[in-house]
Design an enzyme around this catalytic site. Structure first.
Site, mmCIF file in Angstrom:
data_model
loop_
_atom_site.group_PDB
_atom_site.id
_atom_site.type_symbol
_atom_site.label_atom_id
_atom_site.label_comp_id
_atom_site.label_asym_id
_atom_site.label_seq_id
_atom_site.Cartn_x
_atom_site.Cartn_y
_atom_site.Cartn_z
ATOM 1 N N ASP A 36 0.166 -7.676 1.116
ATOM 2 C CA ASP A 36 0.529 -6.270 1.367
ATOM 3 C C ASP A 36 2.043 -6.096 1.437
ATOM 4 O O ASP A 36 2.578 -5.442 2.332
ATOM 5 C CB ASP A 36 -0.121 -5.744 2.653
ATOM 6 N N HIS B 233 0.814 -1.218 0.000
ATOM 7 C CA HIS B 233 0.000 0.000 0.000
ATOM 8 C C HIS B 233 0.850 1.272 0.000
ATOM 9 O O HIS B 233 0.328 2.363 -0.223
ATOM 10 C CB HIS B 233 -0.984 0.007 1.174
ATOM 11 N N SER C 116 4.682 2.324 7.922
ATOM 12 C CA SER C 116 4.373 1.162 7.088
ATOM 13 C C SER C 116 5.586 0.715 6.285
ATOM 14 O O SER C 116 6.227 1.511 5.595
ATOM 15 C CB SER C 116 3.231 1.505 6.131
#
Length: 453
Positions: free
Chosen positions: A215, A185, A298
């Site tokens: 992901d 993402h 992230s």
């Protein structure tokens, strides 16, 4: 002329005016100067004063003096001048010495006091407070500072620009070839990716491959020397309560280090789903940590006490959206993809640009609200829910079966079943507990493989 009182007789070369009798001279006034040839000393060149009579002696007049012409005496009968000699010098007295000493002491005291005040004012502008001396800057390797020092050179910040805007994420170096692992993402739909190292050096990166189901994504930099890959640990060794350190760029604050513990393991976490068809949903059998993680973390590493990567930070749990006290940042619920899963996916992405997913070959009823994961009555486009010849069909799974356990671990829904399966590799054997017609049975299944997205 010296400043002194003249007590000697006036010089003898002064005379009275002509025709003036000398019998009126006052006592102490010298007689007229003798003419040349007169005695004494005439023609000898010796001054008259050298043979002058004593001060108290007055020369007696002689017969020839009255007939001698007398010069004009401008001072008449007065002496030439009177000079004040002053008092005779005296010795230094005791009171003078005392006065001089007291004055000197007062002067010295005044100077000393002034300098003291000046020094005090100057010292107040250079005030120095007590401070510990400089100490050894080294830290124990297992400390948070030691872990951060080891890992930071291998952590990077990603600045991504795409059609829908720009964003920031984190990644870490996998090898000397320049491969970097991050979240899908972070780089999804990217048009330009810039990678910044802890030294401040920034280079452009290219996308190698990505997978929305896990992901995870891999990007690569070229022409960068001195890369420092991070060591990968084993997420199977992680226990609840183990200390961990998270590194990332929360809110674009690069090289931020936070610490906490492993709060739980095997947390079923789903993320994504923005497309609506489920193709972008990520299923993660996650490690839970209370190390603060925020947007921008992230893709960053979650490290154990040996500075080995045990997880990839990927998601946070915030307060409910309808909660008026909802926080936008970390509330101590962070989730990381286990590194064992991340390692396998990264290897596949580097080799082929795509990752494979383990499957059992069935379609689940995602609307089922009971306990467990129910196999649907029909599959997509009206096809059978159990793929003919697939792993599930070979194991004896039928439409309408409810799978309640995977390898003895309870399954509460379809998402959890997918997560448990994807935590394994294609070809791994699993034991499924199936509820059919009110009775439980155990089935053995060997996971198949499907290409990821």
């Amino acid at each position: 002329m010296a400043d002194r009182q003249q007590t000697d007789p006036a010089p003898q070369w002064w005379s009275r005016p002509e025709g003036t009798a000398d019998d009126g001279r006052r006592e102490g006034v010298p007689a007229p100067r003798p003419e040349a040839g007169d005695e004494p000393g005439a023609g000898s060149g010796v001054p008259v004063e050298d043979v002058a009579p004593a001060p108290d002696a007055v020369p007696a007049p002689d017969a020839g003096e009255a007939a001698r012409p007398v010069r004009y005496d401008p001072w008449a009968v007065e002496p030439l001048q009177v000079v004040d000699r002053g008092r005779e010098p005296r010795g230094i007295r005791l009171w003078q010495v005392v006065a001089l000493g007291v004055g000197t002491a007062l002067f010295a005291g005044g100077i000393g006091g002034y300098l003291g005040v000046l020094a005090e004012r100057q010292s107040s502008t250079r005030l120095e407070l007590p401070q510990a001396a400089a100490a050894d800057k080294g830290r124990a390797p297992e400390s948070v500072a030691g872990i951060a020092s080891t890992a930071l050179p291998g952590v990077v910040t990603l600045h991504v620009r795409g059609e829908k805007g720009s964003g920031t994420g984190t990644g870490f170096v996998l090898d000397q070839q320049g491969h970097i692992l991050t979240n899908n993402h972070v780089v999804a739909d990217s048009k330009e990716i810039a990678v910044t190292f802890s030294t401040g050096e920034s280079v452009t990166a290219e996308l190698v491959g990505r997978d929305s189901g896990y992901d995870l994504a891999v990007v690569k930099v070229s022409g960068v020397r001195g890369l420092q890959p991070l060591s990968l640990g084993n997420s199977e060794n992680v226990k609840v309560g183990d200390p961990v350190v998270a590194i990332g760029a929360p809110f674009d604050l690069s090289n931020t280090v936070t610490a906490g513990i492993i709060s739980a393991t095997g947390r079923p976490v789903t993320a994504g789903g923005d497309k609506g068809d489920g193709s972008d949903i990520s299923y993660v059998d996650a490690l839970q940590t209370d190390a603060p993680i925020n947007p921008g973390n992230s893709g960053g590493p979650l490290l154990d006490s040996k500075a080995h990567v045990v997880g990839i930070n990927s998601a946070i749990r915030g307060a409910d959206k309808d909660d008026p006290t909802r926080q936008g940042g970390s509330i101590g619920l962070g989730f990381a993809i286990p590194i064992n899963q991340g390692k396998r996916v990264a290897e596949e992405l580097i080799r082929t640009g795509r990752a494979t997913h383990p499957v059992i070959g069935v379609t689940l009823d995602m609307d089922y609200t009971g306990d467990g994961a129910r196999v649907g009555d029909k599959g997509e486009d009206g096809k059978p829910s159990v793929v003919a010849g697939g792993p599930g069909a070979r194991a004896g799974i039928r439409a309408g079966d409810v799978i309640t356990k995977v390898d003895g671990q309870r399954v509460r829904g379809g998402d959890e079943l997918i997560i448990k399966i994807r935590a394994h590799r294609p070809g791994d054997p699993l034991t499924l507990t199936v509820l059919r017609d009110g009775r439980e049975s155990t089935l053995k299944v060997v996971l198949g493989s499907a290409n990821g997205s």
